[in-house]
Design an enzyme around this catalytic site. Sequence first.
Site, PDB file in Angstrom:
ATOM      1  N   ASP A  84     -10.939  36.561 -22.941  1.00  0.00           N
ATOM      2  CA  ASP A  84     -10.064  35.747 -23.780  1.00  0.00           C
ATOM      3  C   ASP A  84      -9.289  34.759 -22.890  1.00  0.00           C
ATOM      4  OD1 ASP A  84      -8.761  35.009 -26.150  1.00  0.00           O
ATOM      5  OD2 ASP A  84      -7.199  36.539 -25.909  1.00  0.00           O
ATOM      6  N   ASP A 105     -11.212  28.565 -21.192  1.00  0.00           N
ATOM      7  CA  ASP A 105     -10.133  27.778 -21.794  1.00  0.00           C
ATOM      8  C   ASP A 105      -9.760  26.624 -20.870  1.00  0.00           C
ATOM      9  OD1 ASP A 105      -7.905  26.695 -22.913  1.00  0.00           O
ATOM     10  OD2 ASP A 105      -6.756  28.558 -23.022  1.00  0.00           O
ATOM     11  N   HIS A 177       0.146  31.842 -30.740  1.00  0.00           N
ATOM     12  CA  HIS A 177       0.044  33.255 -30.334  1.00  0.00           C
ATOM     13  C   HIS A 177       1.370  33.954 -30.618  1.00  0.00           C
ATOM     14  CE1 HIS A 177      -3.266  32.013 -27.331  1.00  0.00           C
ATOM     15  NE2 HIS A 177      -3.836  32.790 -28.226  1.00  0.00           N
ATOM     16  N   HIS A 207      -7.435  31.286 -33.268  1.00  0.00           N
ATOM     17  CA  HIS A 207      -6.593  32.150 -32.430  1.00  0.00           C
ATOM     18  C   HIS A 207      -5.274  32.400 -33.169  1.00  0.00           C
ATOM     19  CE1 HIS A 207      -8.599  32.186 -28.363  1.00  0.00           C
ATOM     20  NE2 HIS A 207      -9.383  31.400 -29.068  1.00  0.00           N
ATOM     21  N   GLY A 209      -4.163  35.071 -34.797  1.00  0.00           N
ATOM     22  CA  GLY A 209      -4.365  35.664 -36.127  1.00  0.00           C
ATOM     23  C   GLY A 209      -3.183  36.471 -36.653  1.00  0.00           C
ATOM     24  N   ASN A 231      -4.179  40.012 -31.727  1.00  0.00           N
ATOM     25  CA  ASN A 231      -3.702  40.781 -30.578  1.00  0.00           C
ATOM     26  C   ASN A 231      -2.327  41.396 -30.874  1.00  0.00           C
ATOM     27  OD1 ASN A 231      -3.098  41.797 -28.064  1.00  0.00           O
ATOM     28  ND2 ASN A 231      -3.071  39.844 -27.000  1.00  0.00           N
TER      29      ASN A 231
HETATM   30  P1  13P Z   1      -2.051  36.927 -31.701  1.00  0.00           P
HETATM   31  O1  13P Z   1      -1.473  37.701 -30.575  1.00  0.00           O
HETATM   32  O2  13P Z   1      -1.067  35.953 -32.273  1.00  0.00           O
HETATM   33  O3  13P Z   1      -2.694  37.772 -32.728  1.00  0.00           O
HETATM   34  O4  13P Z   1      -3.210  35.999 -31.071  1.00  0.00           O
HETATM   35  C1  13P Z   1      -4.330  36.588 -30.499  1.00  0.00           C
HETATM   36  C2  13P Z   1      -5.210  35.592 -29.850  1.00  0.00           C
HETATM   37  O5  13P Z   1      -5.337  34.472 -30.279  1.00  0.00           O
HETATM   38  C3  13P Z   1      -5.984  36.002 -28.670  1.00  0.00           C
HETATM   39  O6  13P Z   1      -6.574  34.927 -28.039  1.00  0.00           O
END
Ligand code: 13P
Length: 287
Positions: A84, A105, A177, A207, A209, A231
């Site tokens: 990631d 990235d 994020h 990303h 989410g 995440n």
């Molecule tokens: P979140 O931590 O906001 O769910 O984002 C996860 C993410 O995009 C990992 O690359």
Amino acid sequence: MLVSAEEMLKKAKAGHYAVGQFNINNLEWTKSILLTAQEMKSPVILGVSEGAGKYMTGFKTVAAMVDAMVDSLGITVPVALHLDHGTYDGSKACIEAGFSSIMFDGSSLPIEENVEKTKELVAICKEKGISIEAEVGSIGGEEDGVIGAGECADPEECERVANLGVTMLAAGIGNIHGAYPENWAGLSFETLDAIQQKTGDMPLVLHGGTGIPDDMIKKAISLGVSKINVNTECQWAFQKATREYIMAGKDLEGKGFDPRKLLAPGAEAIRETVKEKILLFGSDGKA
Ligand code: 13P
């Protein structure tokens, strides 16, 4: 066996659903996510940030653990192990370590450099049958030290990067994020629509989410999003359940201090979160 994310994402794009990428931090996280994906008959992508890779003592350890766990748990749904927000060096290290998917990235680089490096990594990944995600426009907020301003991607640049042969494309559309602020303007569906028109069949990645309302998730999927990263929400679920266990004094009762007991409510809470997301994304029964 770990698989490239290519086939599962092509199917998701064609079938108008999304596959979840759930980030892992340790053995408990990995086990909870794998068992839930199997229970839901859903393909799954395990995300590993460079920070989490380091925490778990390196990408080789992670690849060996995940590969062995898929086997030991008898997991038959497709599982991709994905870097990631990788740097150029991190991407190469993961390819070497046995990951089945990477994200390079290059969104903070000037577009020409992003294109050059992405192109180089695409060639290596193609040869090895590994899927590769690229990013244009940055995701706002901070994740494991990767900080983004959160500007929306330029659809022309998305088209250019999509044409380099990447498997999937992450494009900034106002996503962040971690927690979304009270005054968040929401996802820019106008930008997403323009990107989808320029990139055709390319599976798009959302990303950040965590905390996106369900109706926005569904609309994003209808506009070509086929992979959604989660995440923070698993971290909150784990923290809340662990806190409740300790606040209720359960760690002081009998053998409640046993790490397998202490970590069990958190691991169970991750399973619930992953289940909810799989249902929301519509990937249940698609393995
Ligand atoms: P979140 O931590 O906001 O769910 O984002 C996860 C993410 O995009 C990992 O690359």
